[in-house]
Design a protein around this motif. Structure first.
Motif, PDB file in Angstrom:
ATOM      1  N   GLU A  21       0.759  -1.353  -0.047  1.00 21.70           N
ATOM      2  CA  GLU A  21      -0.062   0.007  -0.026  1.00 21.70           C
ATOM      3  C   GLU A  21       1.052   1.366   0.064  1.00 21.70           C
ATOM      4  O   GLU A  21       2.012   1.327   0.371  1.00 21.70           O
ATOM      5  N   HIS A  22       0.498   2.333  -0.464  1.00 25.49           N
ATOM      6  CA  HIS A  22       0.991   3.507  -0.551  1.00 25.49           C
ATOM      7  C   HIS A  22       2.251   3.689  -1.803  1.00 25.49           C
ATOM      8  O   HIS A  22       1.922   4.573  -2.498  1.00 25.49           O
ATOM      9  N   GLY A 107      -9.589   0.474   6.344  1.00 24.59           N
ATOM     10  CA  GLY A 107      -8.655  -0.027   5.495  1.00 24.59           C
ATOM     11  C   GLY A 107      -9.080  -1.166   4.919  1.00 24.59           C
ATOM     12  O   GLY A 107      -8.484  -2.010   4.229  1.00 24.59           O
ATOM     13  N   HIS A 147     -11.582   8.856  -2.305  1.00 23.16           N
ATOM     14  CA  HIS A 147     -10.165   8.921  -1.843  1.00 23.16           C
ATOM     15  C   HIS A 147      -9.353  10.075  -2.692  1.00 23.16           C
ATOM     16  O   HIS A 147      -8.080  10.166  -2.239  1.00 23.16           O
ATOM     17  N   PRO A 150      -7.025   7.462  -6.076  1.00 25.88           N
ATOM     18  CA  PRO A 150      -6.925   6.016  -5.612  1.00 25.88           C
ATOM     19  C   PRO A 150      -5.756   5.333  -6.799  1.00 25.88           C
ATOM     20  O   PRO A 150      -5.796   5.676  -7.995  1.00 25.88           O
ATOM     21  N   ASP A 154      -8.169  -1.224  -4.873  1.00 23.12           N
ATOM     22  CA  ASP A 154      -9.252  -1.586  -4.014  1.00 23.12           C
ATOM     23  C   ASP A 154     -10.406  -2.225  -5.176  1.00 23.12           C
ATOM     24  O   ASP A 154     -10.942  -3.261  -4.840  1.00 23.12           O
ATOM     25  N   THR A 194      -8.501   7.146   4.121  1.00 23.35           N
ATOM     26  CA  THR A 194      -7.341   6.869   3.300  1.00 23.35           C
ATOM     27  C   THR A 194      -6.957   8.201   2.704  1.00 23.35           C
ATOM     28  O   THR A 194      -5.704   8.103   2.562  1.00 23.35           O
ATOM     29  N   GLY A 278      -3.717  -1.283   4.553  1.00 22.00           N
ATOM     30  CA  GLY A 278      -4.643   0.029   4.076  1.00 22.00           C
ATOM     31  C   GLY A 278      -3.805   1.001   4.330  1.00 22.00           C
ATOM     32  O   GLY A 278      -2.602   1.150   4.134  1.00 22.00           O
ATOM     33  N   GLY A 279      -4.712   1.999   4.305  1.00 23.01           N
ATOM     34  CA  GLY A 279      -4.271   3.488   4.441  1.00 23.01           C
ATOM     35  C   GLY A 279      -3.397   3.665   5.629  1.00 23.01           C
ATOM     36  O   GLY A 279      -2.552   4.747   5.642  1.00 23.01           O
TER      37      GLY A 279
END
Ligand code: PMV
Length: 315
Positions: A21-22, A107, A147, A150, A154, A194, A278-279
């Motif tokens: 993630e990220h 998340g 978000h 994104p 997801d 997020t 997740g976030g």
């Protein structure tokens, strides 16, 4: 009862981000998997009035053609509009109800799952079908509303309901998991958006670009190595990579004392690896366990303050 009298029903799963993630927002690969047992639901049926959507959780009803009072109502209305635009339905009528068992702002992909379930139920109401490829695109449009920027991971995992190896702009890449993985998910109880976490990383990227880029590159390599571990059934290796990923996310500043506490507790109780998922800044951690450690890890997480603990098998 939720669906009383509404015949067209659909659902979509929650998801975890296993790794990446990220960094995925910046073009690195990431891996995500659906949680089939935790879902969002939608049901639709005909009526004589303008198409409307009701959210059970938000206790809110919005018609497609009425003024909206706030952002969440606007997002609900947008869901109706983009679906009707896609199908070319003018002056739509009917009722749509959405409900989710997936915790919000944790998340776990609740927004994407609700959108996917709702669009499928509306498709059935209109007597039409929607290919997953197009559904994925529509849910992505909704994700942008929720978000901002994104990556698209997801919506992809939620729509296809299979583990995915995701890279922005690349073709769908479904993963084959050689040995089922048992994963515990524990919730810190701290809700996070997020959008805020992505914004924090963006700020860090702008201020300390080379250090942040270096961390992204390492996360990308962790995700590539994890793919290999998953495809060859090397669970200890996968666990070590998850923990390495957590250290890198902590370095990027999106862990929290609560998340770190749950990660440490699960490792101490025998998990092969653990990380935020997740976030970040709150939300959930995931821990890789096996049959012999699952109960001890679950107990340790509850004792360490998790507000909910579930486990599922990724395969
Ligand atoms: O929706 P969440 O909280 O699971 O986060 C999605 C993962 C991020 O990489 C942080 C954002 C994105 O769009 O990929």
């Amino acid at each position: 009862m939720l669906c009383n009298g509404l015949p067209f029903r659909s659902s979509a799963p929650a998801k975890i981000i296993l790794l990446g993630e990220h960094a995925v927002v910046y073009g690195m690969p990431a891996i995500a998997a659906p949680i089939h047992s935790l879902r969002a639901y939608a049901c639709a049926g005909p009526s004589d009035t303008a198409l409307s959507i009701r959210s059970v959780e938000l206790d809110k009803r919005v018609a497609i053609d009425a003024p909206v009072p706030d952002d969440s109502a606007r997002a609900m209305q947008r869901l109706l509009q983009i679906t009707c635009d896609y199908f070319g339905v003018r002056k739509p009528t009917g009722d749509l109800v959405i409900r989710s068992d997936i915790p919000f702002a944790a998340g776990l992909g609740s927004g994407a799952a609700v959108s996917a379930a709702a669009i499928r139920a509306l498709a059935a109401l209109f007597g039409r079908r929607i290919p997953n490829e197009d559904l994925n695109q529509l849910v992505f449009e909704m994700e942008k509303i929720h978000h901002g920027t994104p990556s698209g991971i997801d919506n992809t995992v939620v729509v296809y309901e299979r583990p995915v190896y995701f890279e922005r702009g690349k073709d769908l890449d479904l993963l084959t998991v050689e040995r089922s993985c048992r994963i515990v998910i524990a919730d810190t109880g701290c809700a996070t958006m997020t959008r805020d976490a992505v914004g924090r990383i963006r700020q860090r990227y702008n201020q300390r670009q080379s250090d942040t880029q270096e961390a992204f590159l390492r996360i990308g390599q962790v995700a590539r190595d994890a793919r290999h571990a998953l495809e060859s059934g090397k669970q200890r290796r996968l666990g070590a990579l998850m923990s390495e990923n957590h250290r890198l996310l902590r370095h990027l500043g999106i862990s929290s004392p609560e998340l770190d506490k749950l990660v440490d507790a699960s490792i101490a109780a025998g998990a092969m690896g653990a990380k935020l998922s997740g976030g970040g800044m709150g939300g959930n951690i995931i821990a890789l366990v096996d049959r012999s450690t699952v109960q001890a890890v679950r107990r340790a997480l509850s004792l360490a303050g998790a507000v909910s603990v579930i486990d599922f098998v990724m395969n």
